[in-house]
Design a protein around this motif. Structure first.
Motif, PDB file in Angstrom:
ATOM      1  N   PHE A  46      22.612  -2.938  31.558  1.00 52.41           N
ATOM      2  CA  PHE A  46      23.720  -3.034  31.124  1.00 52.41           C
ATOM      3  C   PHE A  46      23.977  -2.231  29.968  1.00 52.41           C
ATOM      4  O   PHE A  46      23.641  -1.867  29.039  1.00 52.41           O
ATOM      5  CB  PHE A  46      24.037  -4.005  30.694  1.00 52.41           C
ATOM      6  CG  PHE A  46      24.896  -5.199  29.342  1.00 52.41           C
ATOM      7  CD1 PHE A  46      25.716  -5.936  30.782  1.00 52.41           C
ATOM      8  CD2 PHE A  46      24.486  -4.939  28.239  1.00 52.41           C
ATOM      9  CE1 PHE A  46      26.722  -6.740  29.809  1.00 52.41           C
ATOM     10  CE2 PHE A  46      26.420  -5.580  27.556  1.00 52.41           C
ATOM     11  CZ  PHE A  46      26.840  -6.539  28.825  1.00 52.41           C
ATOM     12  N   THR A  47      25.525  -1.536  30.062  1.00 56.20           N
ATOM     13  CA  THR A  47      25.835  -0.757  28.883  1.00 56.20           C
ATOM     14  C   THR A  47      27.322  -0.944  28.453  1.00 56.20           C
ATOM     15  O   THR A  47      28.017  -1.168  29.033  1.00 56.20           O
ATOM     16  CB  THR A  47      25.749   0.613  29.111  1.00 56.20           C
ATOM     17  OG1 THR A  47      26.609   1.057  28.325  1.00 56.20           O
ATOM     18  CG2 THR A  47      26.903   1.273  30.286  1.00 56.20           C
ATOM     19  N   THR A  48      27.413  -0.680  26.900  1.00 55.29           N
ATOM     20  CA  THR A  48      28.905  -0.933  26.963  1.00 55.29           C
ATOM     21  C   THR A  48      29.368  -0.008  26.017  1.00 55.29           C
ATOM     22  O   THR A  48      30.381   0.298  25.318  1.00 55.29           O
ATOM     23  CB  THR A  48      29.167  -2.637  25.770  1.00 55.29           C
ATOM     24  OG1 THR A  48      28.542  -1.711  24.893  1.00 55.29           O
ATOM     25  CG2 THR A  48      28.605  -3.451  26.206  1.00 55.29           C
ATOM     26  N   ASP A  49      29.076   1.288  26.078  1.00 50.39           N
ATOM     27  CA  ASP A  49      28.488   2.936  25.519  1.00 50.39           C
ATOM     28  C   ASP A  49      29.513   3.200  26.286  1.00 50.39           C
ATOM     29  O   ASP A  49      30.021   3.679  27.610  1.00 50.39           O
ATOM     30  CB  ASP A  49      27.499   3.608  25.806  1.00 50.39           C
ATOM     31  CG  ASP A  49      27.392   4.247  24.454  1.00 50.39           C
ATOM     32  OD1 ASP A  49      28.877   5.164  24.537  1.00 50.39           O
ATOM     33  OD2 ASP A  49      26.712   5.115  24.093  1.00 50.39           O
ATOM     34  N   PRO A  50      31.023   3.311  25.478  1.00 53.55           N
ATOM     35  CA  PRO A  50      32.291   3.997  26.291  1.00 53.55           C
ATOM     36  C   PRO A  50      31.734   5.565  26.212  1.00 53.55           C
ATOM     37  O   PRO A  50      32.759   6.191  27.947  1.00 53.55           O
ATOM     38  CB  PRO A  50      33.183   4.509  25.438  1.00 53.55           C
ATOM     39  CG  PRO A  50      32.685   4.064  23.816  1.00 53.55           C
ATOM     40  CD  PRO A  50      30.895   3.193  24.232  1.00 53.55           C
ATOM     41  N   ASP A  51      30.815   5.509  26.070  1.00 53.77           N
ATOM     42  CA  ASP A  51      30.536   7.577  26.514  1.00 53.77           C
ATOM     43  C   ASP A  51      29.103   7.467  27.932  1.00 53.77           C
ATOM     44  O   ASP A  51      28.935   8.318  28.326  1.00 53.77           O
ATOM     45  CB  ASP A  51      29.354   8.069  25.408  1.00 53.77           C
ATOM     46  CG  ASP A  51      30.375   8.227  24.300  1.00 53.77           C
ATOM     47  OD1 ASP A  51      32.478   8.131  24.076  1.00 53.77           O
ATOM     48  OD2 ASP A  51      30.206   8.163  23.250  1.00 53.77           O
ATOM     49  N   VAL A  52      28.925   6.439  28.223  1.00 52.93           N
ATOM     50  CA  VAL A  52      28.392   6.233  29.213  1.00 52.93           C
ATOM     51  C   VAL A  52      29.217   5.852  30.519  1.00 52.93           C
ATOM     52  O   VAL A  52      29.884   4.737  30.405  1.00 52.93           O
ATOM     53  CB  VAL A  52      27.207   5.145  29.498  1.00 52.93           C
ATOM     54  CG1 VAL A  52      26.192   5.021  30.293  1.00 52.93           C
ATOM     55  CG2 VAL A  52      25.437   5.544  27.971  1.00 52.93           C
ATOM     56  N   GLU A  53      28.274   5.994  31.597  1.00 47.32           N
ATOM     57  CA  GLU A  53      29.263   6.430  32.784  1.00 47.32           C
ATOM     58  C   GLU A  53      28.521   4.785  33.345  1.00 47.32           C
ATOM     59  O   GLU A  53      27.470   4.819  34.239  1.00 47.32           O
ATOM     60  CB  GLU A  53      29.011   7.529  33.774  1.00 47.32           C
ATOM     61  CG  GLU A  53      30.016   7.404  34.976  1.00 47.32           C
ATOM     62  CD  GLU A  53      29.706   8.253  35.844  1.00 47.32           C
ATOM     63  OE1 GLU A  53      30.495   8.643  37.318  1.00 47.32           O
ATOM     64  OE2 GLU A  53      28.722   8.815  36.173  1.00 47.32           O
ATOM     65  N   SER A  54      30.054   3.929  33.886  1.00 42.98           N
ATOM     66  CA  SER A  54      29.674   2.758  34.349  1.00 42.98           C
ATOM     67  C   SER A  54      29.819   3.219  35.113  1.00 42.98           C
ATOM     68  O   SER A  54      31.189   4.021  36.667  1.00 42.98           O
ATOM     69  CB  SER A  54      30.397   1.950  34.146  1.00 42.98           C
ATOM     70  OG  SER A  54      32.337   1.413  34.291  1.00 42.98           O
ATOM     71  N   ALA A  55      29.922   1.887  36.902  1.00 44.45           N
ATOM     72  CA  ALA A  55      29.842   1.713  37.705  1.00 44.45           C
ATOM     73  C   ALA A  55      31.511   1.154  38.483  1.00 44.45           C
ATOM     74  O   ALA A  55      32.206   1.492  39.699  1.00 44.45           O
ATOM     75  CB  ALA A  55      29.070   0.141  38.396  1.00 44.45           C
ATOM     76  N   LEU A  56      32.376   1.204  37.562  1.00 39.22           N
ATOM     77  CA  LEU A  56      33.511   0.508  37.453  1.00 39.22           C
ATOM     78  C   LEU A  56      34.717   2.369  37.629  1.00 39.22           C
ATOM     79  O   LEU A  56      34.643   3.346  37.493  1.00 39.22           O
ATOM     80  CB  LEU A  56      34.456   0.295  36.280  1.00 39.22           C
ATOM     81  CG  LEU A  56      35.999   0.017  36.224  1.00 39.22           C
ATOM     82  CD1 LEU A  56      35.638  -1.118  36.880  1.00 39.22           C
ATOM     83  CD2 LEU A  56      36.369   0.109  34.575  1.00 39.22           C
ATOM     84  N   PRO A  57      35.240   2.338  39.088  1.00 42.71           N
ATOM     85  CA  PRO A  57      35.377   3.368  39.504  1.00 42.71           C
ATOM     86  C   PRO A  57      37.299   3.700  38.113  1.00 42.71           C
ATOM     87  O   PRO A  57      37.391   2.861  38.199  1.00 42.71           O
ATOM     88  CB  PRO A  57      36.356   2.811  41.080  1.00 42.71           C
ATOM     89  CG  PRO A  57      35.561   2.403  41.566  1.00 42.71           C
ATOM     90  CD  PRO A  57      34.888   1.249  39.557  1.00 42.71           C
ATOM     91  N   SER A  58      37.550   4.594  38.384  1.00 47.52           N
ATOM     92  CA  SER A  58      38.896   5.257  37.455  1.00 47.52           C
ATOM     93  C   SER A  58      40.045   4.576  38.126  1.00 47.52           C
ATOM     94  O   SER A  58      40.937   3.748  37.149  1.00 47.52           O
ATOM     95  CB  SER A  58      39.267   5.770  37.025  1.00 47.52           C
ATOM     96  OG  SER A  58      39.275   7.372  38.404  1.00 47.52           O
ATOM     97  N   ARG A  59      40.593   4.558  38.894  1.00 44.65           N
ATOM     98  CA  ARG A  59      41.188   4.035  39.961  1.00 44.65           C
ATOM     99  C   ARG A  59      41.962   2.294  39.333  1.00 44.65           C
ATOM    100  O   ARG A  59      42.796   1.973  40.207  1.00 44.65           O
ATOM    101  CB  ARG A  59      41.317   3.726  41.585  1.00 44.65           C
ATOM    102  CG  ARG A  59      40.369   3.473  42.312  1.00 44.65           C
ATOM    103  CD  ARG A  59      40.399   3.689  43.433  1.00 44.65           C
ATOM    104  NE  ARG A  59      38.680   2.835  44.461  1.00 44.65           N
ATOM    105  CZ  ARG A  59      38.861   1.849  44.835  1.00 44.65           C
ATOM    106  NH1 ARG A  59      39.774   0.894  44.675  1.00 44.65           N
ATOM    107  NH2 ARG A  59      37.472   1.605  45.167  1.00 44.65           N
ATOM    108  N   LEU A  60      40.231   1.709  39.437  1.00 51.13           N
ATOM    109  CA  LEU A  60      40.921   0.430  38.573  1.00 51.13           C
ATOM    110  C   LEU A  60      41.136   0.264  37.371  1.00 51.13           C
ATOM    111  O   LEU A  60      40.839  -1.422  37.055  1.00 51.13           O
ATOM    112  CB  LEU A  60      39.649  -0.430  39.230  1.00 51.13           C
ATOM    113  CG  LEU A  60      39.388  -0.665  40.681  1.00 51.13           C
ATOM    114  CD1 LEU A  60      37.268  -1.442  41.127  1.00 51.13           C
ATOM    115  CD2 LEU A  60      39.924  -1.205  41.310  1.00 51.13           C
TER     116      LEU A  60
END
Length: 442
Positions: free
Chosen positions: A35-49
């Motif tokens: 679980f991360t809310t760090d904006p500098d850490v890549e997440s599983a949310l695709p950019s297109r979403l």
């Protein structure tokens, strides 16, 4: 401190007292690496979403996803914990007998089984039960005519993230020939629950839901027996990294993928869901309730569904390793048809081509090279098969859909898709919905 979902937070806090043998030593205060809310850490949310910061800056959504990352399924976990006293096969047999005959008619069954089913028999007032049958009929149409060509691709969603995929990795449930069994089992579950009356107390979908819920809890129970950081081959689950095994927030995407697809289109078009799609959402919400999800993880409006779906992805740390690639490859390579006849071999090839295309579109934004790097190779033959069969498949779907809206043909159309679903179930085989720790990979 919980500001928006105090009841859900309290439910999480009670787990250690309700099932101390499993959660008494679990650290519910430490946020796992996943679980991360760090904006500098890549997440599983695709950019297109969309913009990830939109979700990270929403405190209500962040609290909901964070709290649900620690949410288990105590009623089913209590049954799974009985596997320390009963052989798995005997426990499964007892559960099935209680499902079919009722707890009062199986006196040798442990009370935990009857208690689980009693919880599932509750009728929450936040579900509109007047819509369930229509929602099942709508879902049945997709189970008959669409899911057989898409489920494998959608099934892979769990395996595109190393944090969410670890339960499948340690169980070995998707390696080699077992991959085909699990894919067919999952497809069969969604099909059997959509049958007329499938989710009623003694319907086949209700029993299947009990078994799926128990299977998830068995994975959770066995994973937590392997916590720690030593070198033992069996100590493979690090709660500091992965948190709670199979948390309820990870059940939400699988249970609500259909509503999410419809909701996303509605939100993008700035329109409300039409009646049949609202009914389908309600059907999925009820099935999600039966699977143990709370109301907070089963939103009813299009915008809420999209927001929760994307918020989960926005907080799930990105990770794709060799284990994920193996899971994806073995699932995509699995042969799903019941025989080796020429027809079945052609049908398997067509379905596999559609699944590859669905995977590339959903997880690679159409980038075929990225799909290949993730273990899914699309060939010219795949594109040709899809192009050749698309007119027939889309035309049949449209024809049945139109017939279902005409009063004079409505019953015939439903009979047709119901019979087709039953034939699909014959092809998928008899699901077991079991997991055995003796077969787990270390």
């Amino acid at each position: 401190m919980a500001h928006y979902y105090p009841e859900l937070a309290e439910r999480v806090a009670r787990q250690a007292d309700e099932l101390p043998e499993l959660y008494g030593d679990f650290d519910f205060d430490t946020t796992p690496e996943r679980f991360t809310t760090d904006p500098d850490v890549e997440s599983a949310l695709p950019s297109r979403l969309g913009d990830r910061s939109k979700y990270l800056n929403d405190p209500r959504l962040m609290e909901l996803v964070h709290t649900s990352t620690f949410l288990a399924d105590v009623p089913a976990d209590r049954v799974a914990a009985l596997s320390a006293q009963y052989p798995v096969s005997e426990l499964v047999s007892l559960v099935r007998r209680v499902c079919r005959a009722g707890a009062e008619n199986v006196p040798d069954a442990p009370p935990e089984i009857g208690e689980l089913i009693a919880v599932m028999q509750e009728k929450p007032d936040w579900i509109d039960f007047d819509l369930i049958d229509d929602g099942a009929a709508y879902s049945r149409l997709y189970a008959a005519l669409v899911s057989p060509f898409m489920t494998r691709g959608a099934f892979l969603a769990t395996f595109t993230n190393s944090y969410a995929a670890l339960p499948m990795t340690i169980t070995g449930a998707l390696s080699g020939t077992r991959a085909a069994h699990r894919v067919n089992e999952t497809t069969a579950y969604f099909a059997v629950t959509a049958l007329p009356g499938g989710l009623r107390r003694f319907g086949p979908g209700f029993e299947a839901t009990v078994m799926v819920r128990l299977m998830h809890s068995m994975v959770r129970f066995n994973a937590l027996q392997r916590t720690g950081h030593g070198n033992s081959r069996k100590r493979t689950w690090d709660t500091r990294i992965y948190g709670l095994p199979v948390p309820q927030i990870d059940q939400f995407p699988a249970g609500m993928i259909g509503p999410y697809q419809k909701a996303d289109k509605a939100v993008r078009a700035n329109r409300e869901l039409p009646y049949d799609e609202r009914a389908m959402v309600e059907f999925h919400r009820y099935r999600g309730f039966l699977l143990g999800l709370p109301e907070e993880l089963l939103p009813g409006s299009a915008q809420e569904i999209v927001d929760l779906f994307n918020a989960r992805a926005a907080t799930l740390r990105h990770g794709y390793d060799d284990d994920c690639r193996k899971l994806v490859s073995s699932t995509m390579d699995a042969y799903l048809r019941p025989t080796e006849s020429p027809f079945d071999r052609v049908a398997d090839a067509v379905e596999k081509s559609y699944s590859k295309l669905a995977f590339a579109a959903a997880f690679c934004e159409g980038n075929l090279r990225k799909a290949a790097d993730m273990g899914v190779d699309l060939s010219i033959a795949d594109l040709a098969r899809a192009a050749a069969t698309a007119p027939w498949l889309t035309g049949r779907f449209a024809a049945v859909r139109i017939a279902g809206k005409l009063p004079v043909l409505q019953n015939l159309a439903d009979q047709y898709i119901t019979e087709l679903v039953r034939r699909r179930l014959d092809d998928y085989g008899i699901p077991e919905y079991t997991t055995d720790s003796r077969e787990y990979a270390h």
